[in-house]
Scaffold this motif. Structure first.
Motif, short mmCIF file in Angstrom:
data_model
loop_
_atom_site.label_atom_id
_atom_site.label_comp_id
_atom_site.label_asym_id
_atom_site.label_seq_id
_atom_site.Cartn_x
_atom_site.Cartn_y
_atom_site.Cartn_z
N ALA A 1 0.84 -1.21 0.00
CA ALA A 1 0.00 0.00 0.00
C ALA A 1 0.87 1.25 0.00
O ALA A 1 0.59 2.23 -0.70
N ARG B 1 2.61 1.59 -3.50
CA ARG B 1 1.66 2.06 -4.52
C ARG B 1 1.33 3.53 -4.33
O ARG B 1 1.21 4.28 -5.30
N PRO C 1 -7.35 0.13 2.86
CA PRO C 1 -7.86 -0.39 1.58
C PRO C 1 -6.73 -0.46 0.55
O PRO C 1 -5.89 0.43 0.46
N TYR C 2 -6.73 -1.53 -0.21
CA TYR C 2 -5.68 -1.75 -1.19
C TYR C 2 -6.31 -1.82 -2.58
O TYR C 2 -7.21 -2.64 -2.82
N GLY C 3 -5.83 -0.98 -3.49
CA GLY C 3 -6.46 -0.88 -4.80
C GLY C 3 -5.88 -1.78 -5.86
O GLY C 3 -6.43 -1.86 -6.96
N GLY C 4 -4.79 -2.47 -5.56
CA GLY C 4 -4.17 -3.33 -6.55
C GLY C 4 -4.68 -4.76 -6.50
O GLY C 4 -5.53 -5.11 -5.68
N HIS D 1 -11.17 -5.82 1.91
CA HIS D 1 -10.16 -4.75 1.99
C HIS D 1 -9.51 -4.44 0.64
O HIS D 1 -8.67 -3.55 0.57
N CYS D 2 -9.86 -5.19 -0.38
CA CYS D 2 -9.19 -5.11 -1.67
C CYS D 2 -10.11 -4.54 -2.74
O CYS D 2 -11.21 -5.06 -2.94
N GLY D 3 -9.65 -3.48 -3.41
CA GLY D 3 -10.42 -2.91 -4.49
C GLY D 3 -10.05 -3.46 -5.85
O GLY D 3 -10.71 -3.16 -6.85
N GLY D 4 -8.99 -4.25 -5.93
CA GLY D 4 -8.56 -4.84 -7.18
C GLY D 4 -9.01 -6.28 -7.29
O GLY D 4 -9.79 -6.79 -6.48
N SER E 1 -7.39 -8.19 -15.39
CA SER E 1 -6.41 -8.00 -14.33
C SER E 1 -5.22 -8.91 -14.55
O SER E 1 -5.28 -9.90 -15.27
#
Length: 304
Positions: free
Chosen positions: A105, A108, A212-215, A238-241, A284
């Protein structure tokens, strides 16, 4: 690739295997803080690219335990000393996955490309009480005994809580190890240091809530107990990817051992190689589907 650890303070980054070309895989320690557990995996993975371990310093008994975020900040500084710019391939085993998450995080947010791999890392449970010293020490006893002796030493946390202080708790675990033939008395000092580190890290991770983690996040899950869907559901909060999951042989400990190291190394290699390919349109970057692997958004009957 040569690791430069010329810092006046000992670097947490250690080379695992001979230098080879390519972007390194950074393997983040588990609860005992040592990267030695990765040596069998690195022996296979290191044939194709550099493998670097990240180790924790022993936690002195008179100092407070570092938080997950404090460890992540220190480790990011250390890997930038070795490799100033990304991309970065981070793989954390056990509670090291939480530290790798926090590192990813941060990297990034600083503009770097990151591949994040969690090797049998439990997602945090919202509202759960932090682990206390006795429970964390029992977890260490179980994990350490399986790693060195091939069998779990189970200790009741309530028995430890009845002892007058933490020093007596450590002494009781060392006695149990010695009685079981797992540890020689001459090695008590070393094991005590590992135990203190494991307790500090376990307590720290139990109090951690991930940002929150976007990858993309890649999960490598041992066949025993094979809790793929539980881990995916927990981390997806917790993950946006995208999340991918792959099953690998063994259990939490034996997935790293020589009998299963080649398969785990191959799973790591596949994820990293796929992440290094140009993005195919809007899809992805995940490892190619195969038995024991699921690409979320597409159905894979092998994991139903």
């Amino acid at each position: 690739m040569t690791v430069d650890v010329a810092d006046p303070i000992r670097s947490p980054v250690v080379a695992l295997g001979a230098p080879v070309g390519g972007t390194p895989v950074l393997l983040v320690h588990g609860s005992t803080g040592t990267a030695a557990a990765f040596r069998s995996v690195a022996r296979h993975l290191g044939q194709h690219r550099p493998c670097l371990g990240i180790e924790a310093e022993e936690v002195p008994p008179d100092l407070p335990a570092p938080s997950v975020d404090a460890l992540a900040r220190r480790y990011v500084r250390a890997i930038r000393h070795v490799r100033p710019d990304g991309p970065y391939h981070l793989a954390g085993w056990s509670l090291g996955g939480a530290i790798a998450w926090s590192m990813a995080a941060r990297l990034r947010a600083e503009g770097d490309d990151v591949t994040l791999i969690l090797m049998d890392t439990r997602p945090p449970v919202a509202g759960a009480e932090p682990t206390d010293h006795a429970e964390a020490l029992c977890d260490f006893a179980e994990t350490f005994s399986q790693a060195v002796g091939g069998r779990r030493l189970l200790v009741d946390p309530e028995r430890l809580r009845r002892l007058p202080d933490e020093d007596r708790q450590y002494a009781e675990i060392l006695r149990r190890f010695t009685d079981a033939g797992l540890v020689d008395p001459d090695d008590h000092g070393y094991v005590l240091g590992r135990a203190r580190t494991a307790v500090a890290l376990t307590v720290a991770v139990s109090a951690w809530q991930p940002e929150p983690y976007g990858g993309a996040v890649h999960l490598l899950v041992p066949e025993r107990p094979g809790a793929v869907h539980q881990l995916v559901a927990g981390w997806s909060r917790h993950c946006g990817g995208a999340i991918s999951a792959r099953s690998v042989p063994g259990d939490h400990i034996s997935m790293l051992e020589p009998a299963n190291a080649a398969q785990l190394a191959d799973a790591l290699r596949r994820v990293v190689v796929a992440a290094e390919q140009p993005p195919p349109g809007e899809e992805s970057l995940v490892a190619e589907p195969s038995e024991g692997c699921r690409r979320f958004g597409r159905k894979d009957p092998s994991l139903r």
